[in-house]
Design an enzyme around this catalytic site. Structure first.
Site, PDB file in Angstrom:
ATOM      1  N   CYS A  45     -18.198  -1.115 -28.438  1.00 46.56           N
ATOM      2  CA  CYS A  45     -17.966  -2.339 -28.401  1.00 46.56           C
ATOM      3  C   CYS A  45     -16.724  -2.558 -27.226  1.00 46.56           C
ATOM      4  O   CYS A  45     -15.786  -2.451 -26.749  1.00 46.56           O
ATOM      5  CB  CYS A  45     -16.972  -2.988 -29.039  1.00 46.56           C
ATOM      6  SG  CYS A  45     -18.768  -4.466 -30.756  1.00 46.56           S
ATOM      7  N   HIS A  59      -8.739  -6.749 -28.143  1.00 43.92           N
ATOM      8  CA  HIS A  59     -10.167  -6.666 -27.812  1.00 43.92           C
ATOM      9  C   HIS A  59     -10.316  -7.680 -28.686  1.00 43.92           C
ATOM     10  O   HIS A  59     -11.281  -8.086 -28.517  1.00 43.92           O
ATOM     11  CB  HIS A  59     -10.128  -5.573 -29.702  1.00 43.92           C
ATOM     12  CG  HIS A  59     -12.096  -5.311 -29.059  1.00 43.92           C
ATOM     13  ND1 HIS A  59     -12.607  -4.559 -28.165  1.00 43.92           N
ATOM     14  CD2 HIS A  59     -12.494  -5.249 -30.407  1.00 43.92           C
ATOM     15  CE1 HIS A  59     -14.068  -4.853 -28.990  1.00 43.92           C
ATOM     16  NE2 HIS A  59     -13.981  -4.457 -30.541  1.00 43.92           N
ATOM     17  N   GLU A  77      -6.161  -4.977 -35.715  1.00 48.60           N
ATOM     18  CA  GLU A  77      -5.969  -4.603 -34.296  1.00 48.60           C
ATOM     19  C   GLU A  77      -3.702  -5.302 -34.880  1.00 48.60           C
ATOM     20  O   GLU A  77      -2.857  -4.785 -33.730  1.00 48.60           O
ATOM     21  CB  GLU A  77      -6.329  -5.524 -33.616  1.00 48.60           C
ATOM     22  CG  GLU A  77      -5.823  -5.238 -32.375  1.00 48.60           C
ATOM     23  CD  GLU A  77      -6.734  -6.207 -30.973  1.00 48.60           C
ATOM     24  OE1 GLU A  77      -7.953  -6.771 -31.574  1.00 48.60           O
ATOM     25  OE2 GLU A  77      -6.885  -5.552 -29.499  1.00 48.60           O
ATOM     26  N   LYS A 133     -11.840 -13.054 -25.542  1.00 46.74           N
ATOM     27  CA  LYS A 133     -13.194 -13.229 -26.248  1.00 46.74           C
ATOM     28  C   LYS A 133     -12.965 -14.569 -27.445  1.00 46.74           C
ATOM     29  O   LYS A 133     -14.436 -15.202 -27.551  1.00 46.74           O
ATOM     30  CB  LYS A 133     -13.698 -11.995 -26.993  1.00 46.74           C
ATOM     31  CG  LYS A 133     -13.705 -11.310 -26.980  1.00 46.74           C
ATOM     32  CD  LYS A 133     -13.967 -10.106 -27.561  1.00 46.74           C
ATOM     33  CE  LYS A 133     -14.292  -8.308 -27.436  1.00 46.74           C
ATOM     34  NZ  LYS A 133     -13.231  -7.949 -27.037  1.00 46.74           N
ATOM     35  N   HIS A 173     -18.720 -11.807 -27.055  1.00 51.55           N
ATOM     36  CA  HIS A 173     -17.496 -10.746 -27.183  1.00 51.55           C
ATOM     37  C   HIS A 173     -19.353  -9.845 -26.109  1.00 51.55           C
ATOM     38  O   HIS A 173     -20.585 -10.478 -26.830  1.00 51.55           O
ATOM     39  CB  HIS A 173     -18.327  -9.842 -28.546  1.00 51.55           C
ATOM     40  CG  HIS A 173     -17.617  -8.896 -29.010  1.00 51.55           C
ATOM     41  ND1 HIS A 173     -17.508  -7.720 -27.767  1.00 51.55           N
ATOM     42  CD2 HIS A 173     -17.211  -8.202 -29.548  1.00 51.55           C
ATOM     43  CE1 HIS A 173     -17.281  -6.346 -27.997  1.00 51.55           C
ATOM     44  NE2 HIS A 173     -17.453  -6.591 -29.344  1.00 51.55           N
ATOM     45  N   PHE A 210     -17.566  -0.418 -33.181  1.00 53.75           N
ATOM     46  CA  PHE A 210     -18.634   0.002 -33.899  1.00 53.75           C
ATOM     47  C   PHE A 210     -18.555   1.146 -34.271  1.00 53.75           C
ATOM     48  O   PHE A 210     -18.897   2.300 -33.293  1.00 53.75           O
ATOM     49  CB  PHE A 210     -20.460  -0.815 -34.312  1.00 53.75           C
ATOM     50  CG  PHE A 210     -19.894  -1.578 -34.562  1.00 53.75           C
ATOM     51  CD1 PHE A 210     -19.055  -2.606 -35.690  1.00 53.75           C
ATOM     52  CD2 PHE A 210     -21.169  -2.378 -33.966  1.00 53.75           C
ATOM     53  CE1 PHE A 210     -19.066  -3.221 -36.482  1.00 53.75           C
ATOM     54  CE2 PHE A 210     -21.361  -4.292 -35.168  1.00 53.75           C
ATOM     55  CZ  PHE A 210     -20.551  -4.499 -36.120  1.00 53.75           C
TER      56      PHE A 210
END
Lengths: 431, 445
Positions: free
Chosen positions: A181, A321, A332, A353, A358, A417
């Site tokens: 990601c 993110h 985050e 997003k 995503h 990830f």
């Protein structure tokens, strides 16, 4: 060796909101959503039935050099995005020795996706045998390579995407990378580094991903990564909201044209923004979960600020993110507070997003394109579907409506990830 | 205290290959002139060509002896991730980079000793290795509709339950480096390089630059590859690229030889430990060599042949690396190559070697792993570099196995016997049919 200043001169996208970055940005600041019930296959009965799809006919060349493009969805997306970015930057393909000064850094793929071609193979192999594990693979293997269906295996890999972009740009250096990601921003940062150290004048950087498939959607749902708000897909992606339950899988491609300031000025290019700094880190923690204290995330943000030569107080906006998973958004938030200190509470943080889900390998690049547009247009995109505050997510997430603001410096986060983290600093170009 | 003017040195290497774990195992096997290309078990014995260079030891057994092995889970790994874990562990053992908290990670809050300035760049063509798994999945979800075969989506929810969630996670193509970040406790830059067999050399080159850019003091860098699992064998077989099934396995890999009949499946991985010289010296490490230069160049294949138009890209990559290292063809003591064992690719690579080395082409040993272990994809460059480092240490270079009848373009040595050579400068070159070329220059210290 002095570091070259890196600027952005081109943007190109093929994403659910459209294939014109200017229009895409306008739709984003209006808070328009593209997350919906999946249409590319029938998701009835699936744990997750929501996706963010490219639903229009993509305009891309049928072939690029020796590479056929027309029959591969992902190649169409990325070649379409690259073609638009190159035109946006008013560049043409370099030739001969000039190619030495151009590079591609492209992130691709998320593993095998399209299994349609396997149907005939499976039928031929297994027939009416109810248990495929009892099938005679040996006899199948003897003959399968001569069957046309097996050619579909080529689609498992996207190894011609970066070379095709290299042909379009006339680039002699091809880097195909992946950090899940974080990939899109990773490619942008790596591309910027090539220019900063004087190795290239022009870099096409970005990513492509087509994960809205009947294999990966249920697979990631099993990992409990996806939202299962199937009865209300438009509100499924809700980063930082207390009711978030996972991300929405999205597809598309996005690329940026990066240039050395010197090269861009010499050719009279329109400079859109400066790519002022970048930072990397790895959580070294777990394959699926972010380090819960946000240590790695904060580290890459801090490194990006140092790389840009700025302090936390200089940051006007964080393009998060913000996946809409419970763990990511909490970690985050913690990390932003670690990296920016008290300034975190004064800084608008939004997650694009919320509107397109995503895009995995393309996410960081698309959000980078939108960050550049934010600096140019002066409206911070909202985080839509933000209805109920999560006590553990206590920053200003620009809820539900775009916000006009003078934005000179944006910190763009991308976390993957496996704990791979990248932050990029986009800054208003001052000439 | 780090200095960006430091040299980048190599303080260790790690390899996993059909010869076993460790660079020395591969090197010794090559010096002995052995091939580990052997008949494969069924059902792959029935998939062309039916043989390959395979690591037969169970992953769990290999991983058990590695540093941080308690944190590694072979059951969550594809073949590529296993190869990466094994090669990295081998490199960690060789270079003895301190990890901190050797007894296991009880405290989950980093950093550990050196971790903030440590990273990993590892190349892997893909991370997908089980063709039969997808066929079986498809079996559960197909339906005949009006005489045609189609996927019946209504069957997917039940079919997917036959797989574990980790099956999907472990297929993500960044997993080899995701595991590596945990295994080697890296909090610096960590990334996966995809694509061609040149990827391993590109990963090393980019890691070299990461240290020079002051992003890290220590980088684990290299690549892994496997073409001996059913998915890659199937891809190659459908393209008609695999070698002749009737060939004797140990003689099937024939780089630069007229008897070459195609790609021989193989697998392996190689990782180099790159360190800023001051960092290495401070911890008392003994650097083996300097990584002195890196170059790459892409030249698109032609539409008609599907191969690069000539050796131009390979030459440009090599010359960039040599220029950065400050060496000329006169200085090269050993060249390592792809040596694909396919006539078209070998001819281009051999022509490139002849042009690059000029009058010295007959004297400079040309190393190729494919005769010994088959095609290791992105592992080939780093594994070759690891073997070259062993040759640098010992002064003996493995011979040219299965190269009795060289193709006209090949002008290099053909003796299968190992030779005594003082190896001071090595060119690690990987030229690929996809047109991506990459090269490194290693200098003995």
């Amino acid at each position: 060796m002095s570091r070259q200043k890196v600027v952005v001169t081109g943007l190109g996208v093929v994403v659910p909101h459209g294939d014109d970055i200017d229009e895409v940005y306008q739709r984003i600041i209006r808070g328009e959503n593209e997350c919906a019930r999946i249409t590319k296959f029938d998701p009835s009965g699936f744990l997750c039935q929501i996706g963010s799809e490219v639903k229009y006919e993509v305009d891309a060349p049928a072939t690029v050099g020796p590479y056929p493009i027309a029959n591969n969805e992902a190649l169409k997306y990325v070649v379409g995005a690259a073609d638009r970015a190159i035109k946006y930057a008013n560049l043409s393909a370099a030739e001969g020795d000039d190619q030495d000064r151009r590079a591609i850094v492209l992130s691709t793929g998320v593993g095998p996706a399209n299994i349609d071609f396997l149907g005939p193979i499976a039928l031929r192999l297994h027939g009416d045998e109810s248990d495929p594990y009892k099938s005679d693979m040996a006899s199948f293997y003897k003959e399968a390579p001569d069957e046309p269906e097996a050619q579909g295996l080529d689609e498992f890999h996207l190894d011609t995407a970066a070379p095709a972009c290299a042909v379009l740009l006339g680039a002699a250096h091809v880097n195909n990378t992946a950090s899940a990601c974080a990939s899109g921003s990773h490619a942008v940062a790596d591309g910027a580094a090539l220019i900063a150290r004087g190795e290239a004048d022009v870099v096409l950087a970005g990513g492509v991903c087509t994960p809205v498939t009947r294999v990966l959607v249920p697979g990631f749902a099993m990992l409990q990564a996806l939202s299962t708000r199937n009865d209300d897909p438009a509100h499924a992606s809700r980063p930082f909201d207390a009711g978030r339950d996972g991300f929405v899988m999205g597809e598309g491609a996005a690329v940026l044209i990066l240039e050395s300031e010197e090269h861009a000025k010499a050719r009279g290019a329109t400079i859109l923004a400066e790519l002022a700094g970048w930072g990397y880190s790895c959580d070294a923690y777990r394959l699926t979960d972010p380090q819960p204290e946000g240590v790695g995330m904060a580290l890459c943000m801090t490194r990006a600020l140092e790389s840009a030569g700025i302090t936390a107080e200089d940051v006007d906006h964080v393009n998060a993110h913000g996946t809409s998973t419970p763990y990511n958004d909490r970690a985050e938030t913690l990390a932003i507070k670690k990296a920016l200190g008290d300034h975190a509470y004064k800084t608008p943080v939004s997650s694009n997003k919320s509107m397109f889900g995503h895009l995995i390998h393309a996410a960081g690049a698309l959000e980078g394109c939108l960050s550049v547009k934010t600096i140019l247009e002066g409206v911070i995109p909202p985080t839509i579907n933000y209805d109920e505050a999560d006590p553990l997510c206590d920053l200003d997430y620009v809820p539900n409506e775009g916000r006009p603001a003078q934005v000179d410096v944006i910190l763009k986060n991308s976390f993957g990830f496996g704990g791979m983290n990248v932050s990029v600093v986009y800054r208003r170009y001052e000439g | 205290m780090s200095s960006s003017t430091d040299r980048v040195v190599i303080t260790g290497s790690g390899v996993i290959s059909p010869f076993g774990l460790g660079s020395k195992a591969l090197y010794d096997g090559m010096v002995a002139g052995e091939s580990k290309v052997e008949a494969l078990p069924e059902p792959r014995a029935s998939l062309r060509p039916g043989y390959g260079g395979e690591i037969t030891e169970r992953p769990a057994r290999v991983v058990r002896g590695l540093p941080n092995s308690r944190e590694m889970r072979p059951g969550t790994m594809t073949r590529y991730t296993f190869l990466s874990t094994a090669a990295l562990g081998s490199a960690m053992l060789d270079a003895k980079v301190p990890l901190g908290n050797e007894e296991g990670r009880k405290d989950l809050i980093p950093p550990w000793e050196g971790s903030l300035r440590r990273g990993a760049y590892i190349a892997s063509y893909t991370n997908s290795d089980k063709f039969d798994k997808y066929v079986r999945f498809a079996h559960h979800v197909i339906a005949r509709k009006k005489g045609a075969v189609a996927i019946d989506d209504s069957q997917v929810p039940d079919a997917i339950k036959k797989f574990t969630a980790f099956e999907f996670l472990k297929l993500m193509n960044n997993m080899p480096t995701a595991h590596a970040g945990i295994q080697a406790r890296c909090q610096g830059p960590v990334n996966t390089f995809l694509g061609t067999p040149a990827g391993g050399v590109q990963a090393i080159g980019r890691a070299f630059e990461a240290i020079r850019d002051d992003l890290a003091d220590t980088m684990y860098a290299g690549g892994v590859g496997s073409s001996v699992h059913d998915q890659m064998m199937m891809i190659r077989a459908t393209r008609g690229m695999n070698s002749d099934p009737s060939a004797e396995p140990a003689k099937a890999g024939r780089p630069f030889d007229t008897g070459a009949s195609g790609i021989v499946p193989g697998e392996g991985g190689g990782i180099l430990v790159l360190e800023r010289e001051s960092t290495a010296r401070e911890r008392g490490a003994e650097p083996i060599a300097e990584l002195a230069g890196y170059g790459d160049w892409f030249a698109a294949p032609t539409s008609d042949r599907g191969l690069p138009p000539g050796p131009g890209g390979m030459l440009r990559a090599a010359r960039k690396a040599m220029k950065q290292a400050g060496v000329t063809a006169e200085d090269i003591d050993l060249v390592t190559t792809l040596g694909e064992s396919e006539a078209g690719v070998d001819a281009i690579e051999a022509a490139g070697l002849a042009e690059l080395l000029g009058p010295r082409v007959g004297d400079v040993p040309v190393l190729s792993l494919t005769a010994h272990v088959g095609a290791c994809e992105a592992g080939i460059g780093p594994m070759s570099a690891a073997v070259a480092l062993e040759a640098m240490k010992s002064g003996t270079v493995p011979g040219a196995l299965n190269r009795e009848n060289p193709i006209p373009e090949y002008k290099g040595p053909t003796s299968a016997e190992p030779t005594s050579v003082t190896v001071k400068t090595v060119l690690v070159s990987v030229m690929t049919r996809e047109g991506v070329n990459a090269a490194l220059v290693l200098k003995a210290l």
